[in-house]
Motif scaffolding. Structure first.
Motif, PDB file in Angstrom:
ATOM      1  N   PHE A  41     -10.485 -47.491 -13.992  1.00 25.21           N
ATOM      2  CA  PHE A  41      -9.732 -48.688 -14.358  1.00 25.21           C
ATOM      3  C   PHE A  41      -8.337 -48.324 -14.857  1.00 25.21           C
ATOM      4  O   PHE A  41      -7.333 -48.907 -14.432  1.00 25.21           O
ATOM      5  CB  PHE A  41     -10.481 -49.471 -15.437  1.00 25.21           C
ATOM      6  N   ILE A  42      -8.253 -47.358 -15.766  1.00 28.64           N
ATOM      7  CA  ILE A  42      -6.980 -46.971 -16.364  1.00 28.64           C
ATOM      8  C   ILE A  42      -5.986 -46.520 -15.297  1.00 28.64           C
ATOM      9  O   ILE A  42      -4.787 -46.819 -15.376  1.00 28.64           O
ATOM     10  CB  ILE A  42      -7.184 -45.856 -17.403  1.00 28.64           C
ATOM     11  N   LEU A 198     -13.641 -50.429 -20.837  1.00 31.25           N
ATOM     12  CA  LEU A 198     -14.706 -49.559 -21.343  1.00 31.25           C
ATOM     13  C   LEU A 198     -15.570 -49.003 -20.218  1.00 31.25           C
ATOM     14  O   LEU A 198     -15.851 -49.676 -19.232  1.00 31.25           O
ATOM     15  CB  LEU A 198     -15.587 -50.321 -22.338  1.00 31.25           C
ATOM     16  N   ASP A 199     -16.006 -47.750 -20.408  1.00 32.67           N
ATOM     17  CA  ASP A 199     -16.883 -47.079 -19.437  1.00 32.67           C
ATOM     18  C   ASP A 199     -18.324 -47.252 -19.896  1.00 32.67           C
ATOM     19  O   ASP A 199     -18.840 -46.473 -20.694  1.00 32.67           O
ATOM     20  CB  ASP A 199     -16.519 -45.591 -19.357  1.00 32.67           C
ATOM     21  N   ILE A 281     -17.193 -60.401 -16.559  1.00 33.65           N
ATOM     22  CA  ILE A 281     -16.184 -59.525 -15.970  1.00 33.65           C
ATOM     23  C   ILE A 281     -16.548 -59.214 -14.518  1.00 33.65           C
ATOM     24  O   ILE A 281     -17.690 -58.850 -14.213  1.00 33.65           O
ATOM     25  CB  ILE A 281     -16.082 -58.204 -16.762  1.00 33.65           C
ATOM     26  N   SER A 282     -15.561 -59.322 -13.616  1.00 36.76           N
ATOM     27  CA  SER A 282     -15.806 -59.000 -12.210  1.00 36.76           C
ATOM     28  C   SER A 282     -16.174 -57.524 -12.061  1.00 36.76           C
ATOM     29  O   SER A 282     -15.788 -56.688 -12.879  1.00 36.76           O
ATOM     30  CB  SER A 282     -14.575 -59.325 -11.363  1.00 36.76           C
ATOM     31  N   LYS A 283     -16.896 -57.204 -10.998  1.00 37.60           N
ATOM     32  CA  LYS A 283     -17.406 -55.839 -10.809  1.00 37.60           C
ATOM     33  C   LYS A 283     -16.543 -55.013  -9.857  1.00 37.60           C
ATOM     34  O   LYS A 283     -16.906 -53.881  -9.530  1.00 37.60           O
ATOM     35  CB  LYS A 283     -18.850 -55.897 -10.298  1.00 37.60           C
ATOM     36  N   ASP A 284     -15.387 -55.552  -9.428  1.00 36.89           N
ATOM     37  CA  ASP A 284     -14.495 -54.767  -8.591  1.00 36.89           C
ATOM     38  C   ASP A 284     -13.587 -53.915  -9.471  1.00 36.89           C
ATOM     39  O   ASP A 284     -13.723 -53.889 -10.699  1.00 36.89           O
ATOM     40  CB  ASP A 284     -13.686 -55.669  -7.665  1.00 36.89           C
TER      41      ASP A 284
END
Length: 344
Positions: A41-42, A198-199, A281-284
């Motif tokens: 994500f980052i 967050l992971d 939250i979307s999963k893409d």
């Protein structure tokens, strides 16, 4: 002898200054951990090359006020906007950098705006948040509230072990403060991005020390109403189905839990701090916020009790060009083209 002593003092002061600079730089770059955040994500490419994420939401809020034995209920329907862009930041002047340098680094710059509908009274509000990209360390947080009743502005600058804050507003005395931090705090305004980043493949629950804007509360106020520093817990609840017009969307449901003694008890998103928020939250790779549901937060004083809850639903979003080679794209047509529309 006197000359030697002066040279010695100058060298000592210079070494002290350099060591202080090194300490500040290490604090800024390394003291906040990045291990709890998803590198996917980052480091996502969706914000590269000057792209900005612009998302609009419908924000509905219900406030219940018990005052002097009487019940008052008010409903609010607002537009809420979240914009995110990745850019170089100048840590010396606390603003966007026009080029790389010794004191620059990549940040996420986030704008959140709560826009009142024309038929509703109360304050519109916005927050501008700058976070170091690699570990989401807060750099600067600015909050503005504005209405027909009055305006206010608060800004926090996070430095090595301290927060510098300035507060101004209509009918309020200017408040300047610098207070020391006993640990690394995150801003309450950046919680939506923390949830997305967050992971959860490493663990299902995280806890963060959070700081809100301070108004110079006295020890008595903190004792009876709460503090502007507190902990939140963010927990992955699991996968959930959302039924939408185009079919079923699978999302991750994430819970954010707040303590009940936060003061001041407000933030830009949702206005009043709830007991719990549930993010969908979307999963893409964008991990976009699709929906938020909150469970009533409340604030009590000697004569009043306020309860508030809100819902947030995505209306639409897009990724658009925002920065291009350091130029604002809104000005680019005027800078690059003549009156006839042809490029100069």
């Amino acid at each position: 002898m006197k000359s030697y002593f002066i040279q010695y003092m100058v060298l000592s002061i210079l070494l002290f200054f350099l060591s202080s600079c090194d300490k500040d730089q290490n604090m800024d770059e390394g003291s906040y951990s990045s291990s709890q955040f998803s590198s996917e994500f980052i480091n996502s490419e969706v914000w590269d090359k000057g792209k900005a994420e612009i998302a609009y939401y419908l924000l509905n809020r219900i406030d219940t006020l018990y005052q002097n034995g009487q019940l008052h209920i008010s409903r609010h329907s607002d537009t809420f906007e979240i914009s995110i862009v990745k850019q170089l930041y100048d840590f010396t002047h606390f603003k966007k950098s026009m080029g790389s340098g010794n004191n620059t680094a990549e940040v996420f710059s986030v704008i959140q705006r709560r826009i009142k509908g024309p038929l509703y009274s109360g304050q519109s509000a916005s927050s501008s948040i700058h976070l170091l990209k690699k570990n989401l360390m807060p750099v600067k947080v600015s909050i503005a509230e504005y209405s027909l009743e009055g305006n206010s502005f608060n800004e926090q600058r996070f430095r090595s072990g301290t927060i510098e804050q300035v507060t101004v507003g209509d009918g309020a005395k200017k408040y300047d403060a610098q207070y020391n931090l006993d640990q690394n705090y995150y801003s309450i305004e950046q919680i939506p991005l923390l949830v997305r980043a967050l992971d959860f493949s490493k663990q299902s629950e995280y806890s963060f020390p959070i700081v809100n804007i301070s108004s110079g509360e006295s020890a008595v106020t903190r004792l009876f109403f709460g503090d502007n520093k507190f902990d939140v817990t963010i927990t992955l609840m699991g996968e959930e189905e959302l039924v939408e017009t185009g079919g079923i969307r699978y999302v991750n449901k994430v819970k954010v839990s707040y303590p009940n003694d936060v003061f001041p008890p407000t933030k830009v998103l949702g206005h009043m701090i709830p007991a719990e928020e549930f993010y969908f939250i979307s999963k893409d790779q964008t991990r976009q916020i699709i929906r938020i549901r909150s469970r009533s937060g409340q604030f009590k004083s000697l004569q009043n009790e306020v309860k508030s809850s809100y819902t947030l639903d995505l209306l639409g979003s897009s990724f658009i060009d925002w920065w291009n080679m350091g130029e604002n794209l809104y000005l680019k047509p005027f800078l690059r083209k003549g009156i006839d529309g042809k490029s100069n």
